[in-house]
Scaffold this active site. Structure first.
Site, PDB file in Angstrom:
ATOM      1  N   TYR A  29      -1.476  -0.885  10.097  1.00 14.22           N
ATOM      2  CA  TYR A  29      -1.482  -0.985   8.627  1.00 14.22           C
ATOM      3  C   TYR A  29      -0.161  -0.455   8.060  1.00 14.22           C
ATOM      4  O   TYR A  29       0.454  -1.104   7.205  1.00 14.22           O
ATOM      5  CB  TYR A  29      -2.660  -0.186   8.063  1.00 14.22           C
ATOM      6  CG  TYR A  29      -2.979  -0.492   6.619  1.00 14.22           C
ATOM      7  CD1 TYR A  29      -3.584  -1.687   6.252  1.00 14.22           C
ATOM      8  CD2 TYR A  29      -2.693   0.425   5.600  1.00 14.22           C
ATOM      9  CE1 TYR A  29      -3.889  -1.963   4.925  1.00 14.22           C
ATOM     10  CE2 TYR A  29      -2.991   0.156   4.277  1.00 14.22           C
ATOM     11  CZ  TYR A  29      -3.596  -1.041   3.946  1.00 14.22           C
ATOM     12  OH  TYR A  29      -3.898  -1.319   2.626  1.00 14.22           O
ATOM     13  N   SER A  43       0.867  -1.190   0.000  1.00 17.57           N
ATOM     14  CA  SER A  43       0.000   0.000   0.000  1.00 17.57           C
ATOM     15  C   SER A  43       0.893   1.226   0.000  1.00 17.57           C
ATOM     16  O   SER A  43       2.036   1.176   0.478  1.00 17.57           O
ATOM     17  CB  SER A  43      -0.862   0.012   1.259  1.00 17.57           C
ATOM     18  OG  SER A  43      -1.354   1.318   1.510  1.00 17.57           O
TER      19      SER A  43
HETATM   20  N1  LIG Z   1      -9.032  -1.355  -0.513  1.00 14.63           N
HETATM   21  C1  LIG Z   1      -8.061  -0.459  -0.604  1.00 14.63           C
HETATM   22  O1  LIG Z   1      -8.291   0.777  -0.651  1.00 14.63           O
HETATM   23  C2  LIG Z   1      -6.634  -0.916  -0.664  1.00 14.63           C
HETATM   24  C3  LIG Z   1      -5.635   0.015  -0.976  1.00 14.63           C
HETATM   25  C4  LIG Z   1      -4.306  -0.399  -1.022  1.00 14.63           C
HETATM   26  C5  LIG Z   1      -4.009  -1.714  -0.750  1.00 14.63           C
HETATM   27  N2  LIG Z   1      -5.010  -2.589  -0.450  1.00 14.63           N
HETATM   28  C6  LIG Z   1      -4.607  -3.971  -0.148  1.00 14.63           C
HETATM   29  O2  LIG Z   1      -5.244  -4.848  -1.058  1.00 14.63           O
HETATM   30  C7  LIG Z   1      -5.389  -6.131  -0.442  1.00 14.63           C
HETATM   31  C8  LIG Z   1      -6.839  -6.581  -0.581  1.00 14.63           C
HETATM   32  O3  LIG Z   1      -7.660  -5.638   0.059  1.00 14.63           O
HETATM   33  P1  LIG Z   1      -9.229  -5.529  -0.222  1.00 14.63           P
HETATM   34  O4  LIG Z   1      -9.582  -4.108  -0.089  1.00 14.63           O
HETATM   35  O5  LIG Z   1      -9.572  -6.285  -1.464  1.00 14.63           O
HETATM   36  O6  LIG Z   1      -9.784  -6.292   1.073  1.00 14.63           O
HETATM   37  P2  LIG Z   1     -11.132  -7.134   1.256  1.00 14.63           P
HETATM   38  O7  LIG Z   1     -11.444  -7.090   2.709  1.00 14.63           O
HETATM   39  O8  LIG Z   1     -12.181  -6.710   0.276  1.00 14.63           O
HETATM   40  O9  LIG Z   1     -10.698  -8.615   0.861  1.00 14.63           O
HETATM   41  C9  LIG Z   1      -9.792  -9.339   1.640  1.00 14.63           C
HETATM   42  C10 LIG Z   1     -10.107 -10.823   1.551  1.00 14.63           C
HETATM   43  O10 LIG Z   1      -9.206 -11.509   2.427  1.00 14.63           O
HETATM   44  C11 LIG Z   1      -9.912 -12.600   3.004  1.00 14.63           C
HETATM   45  N3  LIG Z   1      -9.217 -13.050   4.222  1.00 14.63           N
HETATM   46  C12 LIG Z   1      -9.233 -12.479   5.458  1.00 14.63           C
HETATM   47  N4  LIG Z   1      -8.502 -13.208   6.312  1.00 14.63           N
HETATM   48  C13 LIG Z   1      -7.996 -14.261   5.616  1.00 14.63           C
HETATM   49  C14 LIG Z   1      -7.145 -15.361   5.939  1.00 14.63           C
HETATM   50  N5  LIG Z   1      -6.677 -15.545   7.193  1.00 14.63           N
HETATM   51  N6  LIG Z   1      -6.815 -16.243   4.969  1.00 14.63           N
HETATM   52  C15 LIG Z   1      -7.291 -16.084   3.706  1.00 14.63           C
HETATM   53  N7  LIG Z   1      -8.115 -15.070   3.328  1.00 14.63           N
HETATM   54  C16 LIG Z   1      -8.442 -14.157   4.269  1.00 14.63           C
HETATM   55  C17 LIG Z   1     -11.314 -12.048   3.280  1.00 14.63           C
HETATM   56  O11 LIG Z   1     -12.270 -13.087   3.441  1.00 14.63           O
HETATM   57  C18 LIG Z   1     -11.551 -11.188   2.023  1.00 14.63           C
HETATM   58  O12 LIG Z   1     -12.221 -11.916   1.007  1.00 14.63           O
HETATM   59  C19 LIG Z   1      -4.930  -5.959   1.011  1.00 14.63           C
HETATM   60  O13 LIG Z   1      -3.593  -6.355   1.105  1.00 14.63           O
HETATM   61  C20 LIG Z   1      -5.051  -4.463   1.215  1.00 14.63           C
HETATM   62  O14 LIG Z   1      -4.219  -3.991   2.236  1.00 14.63           O
HETATM   63  C21 LIG Z   1      -6.309  -2.238  -0.414  1.00 14.63           C
END
Ligand SMILES: NC(=O)c1ccc[n+]([C@@H]2O[C@H](COP(=O)([O-])OP(=O)(O)OC[C@H]3O[C@@H](n4cnc5c(N)ncnc54)[C@H](O)[C@@H]3O)[C@@H](O)[C@H]2O)c1
Length: 257
Positions: A169, A146
Site C-alpha cells: 500500500y 493516501s
Molecule cells: N478507506 C480508507 O480508509 C482510505 C483512506 C485513504 C485512501 N483510500 C483510498 O480510497 C480509494 C477507495 O477506497 P475505498 O475505501 O472506497 O475502497 P472500497 O474497497 O470500498 O472500494 C473500492 C472499489 O473498487 C472496486 N474495484 C476493485 N478492483 C477493481 C478493478 N480492477 N476495476 C474497477 N474497480 C475495481 C471494488 O469493486 C470497490 O467497489 C482507494 O484508492 C483507497 O486506497 C481509502
C-alpha cells in the site's frame, strides 16, 4: 453548481469513497459515471443515488482497470453516449486474496501482483484517458492516494487489532503521488490538469481500539467520514483549481503533522 454538464468517471465508484464522491458530483450538477468491476454494486449505488437526487443522473458502467480493452470500451461508450468526458477519478482499490500480510510473510509473487493490480491499473486508466484528453484538447484527473504514500505507517495504532498496513500500500500510494507529477508535466500544453488527493483513515467499522488510537493523532476529528473528502475533490474537478497541477492535496485532519 461547480460541475454543471460535466461527465466524471469514478473508477471503483461503487465503493466506500467512490459513492460519496459520486454524490458530491451529482450535488454540483455533474454526471458521475460509477464504473466498477462489480457491475451489480455499481447499479445498486447508482439507483440509490438517483432516488434521492435533486438533479442529474448517475450511470453505472462495468470496468476492470487492469484490462486495456475494458478501459478503451468505457471511453468509447461514453463518447458515443455523451460526446465528451471531462474528468477521471482514479479511485478503485484492487487487491489479491493474500493482500494484507505482514512484511516478513509477503510472498514475492503476491507483492508483484498487488503492485500491478493497483499502481498498474491506475497507470493504464490514466494513460488511456490522457490519450483521449489530449485529442479532446482538455481533461482533468484526480488520483486518490493516501497519507501512507507520504509518511511511514504509524504501526503503533494497529497494535491489539488484526489490521495491518500492507507494505504494498505504501509503495503503491507513493507511486501514485509521483505518477501524478510525471503525467502532469508530460502533458505540457495539452490543457490537462492532474492532481492527487491523499486522504487519512476513513471510518468503516474498524475496531474501537484502532479508532481510539487513530483519533489521538488528529487535530479536531481523527478518522474521517468518506464525505469529508468530497469538498477537496470538487475543488480539483472544478475551475476553482485552474492552474493547480501535479499537486498532492492531503486531507487528513493534520494526522501527517
Ligand atoms: N478507506 C480508507 O480508509 C482510505 C483512506 C485513504 C485512501 N483510500 C483510498 O480510497 C480509494 C477507495 O477506497 P475505498 O475505501 O472506497 O475502497 P472500497 O474497497 O470500498 O472500494 C473500492 C472499489 O473498487 C472496486 N474495484 C476493485 N478492483 C477493481 C478493478 N480492477 N476495476 C474497477 N474497480 C475495481 C471494488 O469493486 C470497490 O467497489 C482507494 O484508492 C483507497 O486506497 C481509502
Amino acid at each position: 453548481m461547480l460541475l454543471e454538464n460535466q461527465i466524471v468517471v469514478i473508477t471503483g465508484g461503487a465503493g466506500l469513497l467512490g459513492k460519496q464522491l459520486a454524490k458530491g458530483i451529482l450535488e454540483n450538477g455533474g454526471t458521475p459515471i460509477i464504473s466498477d468491476i462489480d457491475f451489480k454494486k455499481a447499479e445498486f449505488v447508482s439507483n440509490e443515488l438517483n432516488k434521492n437526487r435533486k438533479h442529474g443522473t448517475a450511470f453505472p458502467y462495468e470496468l476492470d482497470i487492469n484490462s486495456n480493452s475494458s478501459v478503451s470500451l468505457l471511453v468509447k461508450s461514453l463518447i458515443d453516449k455523451f460526446g465528451h468526458i471531462d474528468s477521471l477519478i482514479n479511485n478503485a482499490y484492487p487487491r489479491n486474496k493474500n493482500y494484507g500480510a505482514h512484511l516478513p510473510n509477503v510472498n514475492y509473487s503476491d507483492f508483484c501482483e498487488n503492485i500491478v493490480l493497483n499502481l498498474g491499473g491506475y497507470f493504464l486508466v490514466s494513460q488511456q484517458f490522457c490519450n483521449y484528453f489530449a485529442e479532446q484538447g482538455k481533461g482533468n484527473i484526480v488520483n486518490i492516494g493516501s497519507i501512507y504514500g507520504v509518511i511511514a505507517p504509524k504501526f503503533e495504532i494497529y497494535k491489539s487489532t488484526n489490521m495491518s498496513m500492507p507494505v504494498e500500500y505504501s509503495i503503491i500510494k507513493s507511486g501514485i503521488i509521483h505518477m501524478t507529477k510525471y503525467f502532469a508535466k508530460y502533458y505540457k500544453n495539452k490543457n490537462i490538469k492532474i492532481n492527487c488527493i491523499s486522504p487519512g483513515g476513513i471510518l468503516n467499522n474498524q475496531p474501537k481500539v484502532f479508532i481510539e488510537n487513530y483519533n489521538k493523532l488528529g487535530i479536531n476529528k481523527g478518522m474521517l467520514d468518506a464525505s469529508d473528502v468530497i469538498g477537496s475533490c470538487i475543488f480539483l474537478l472544478s475551475e476553482l483549481s485552474n492552474f493547480v497541477n501535479g499537486q498532492n492535496l492531503i486531507v487528513d485532519d493534520g494526522v501527517c503533522l
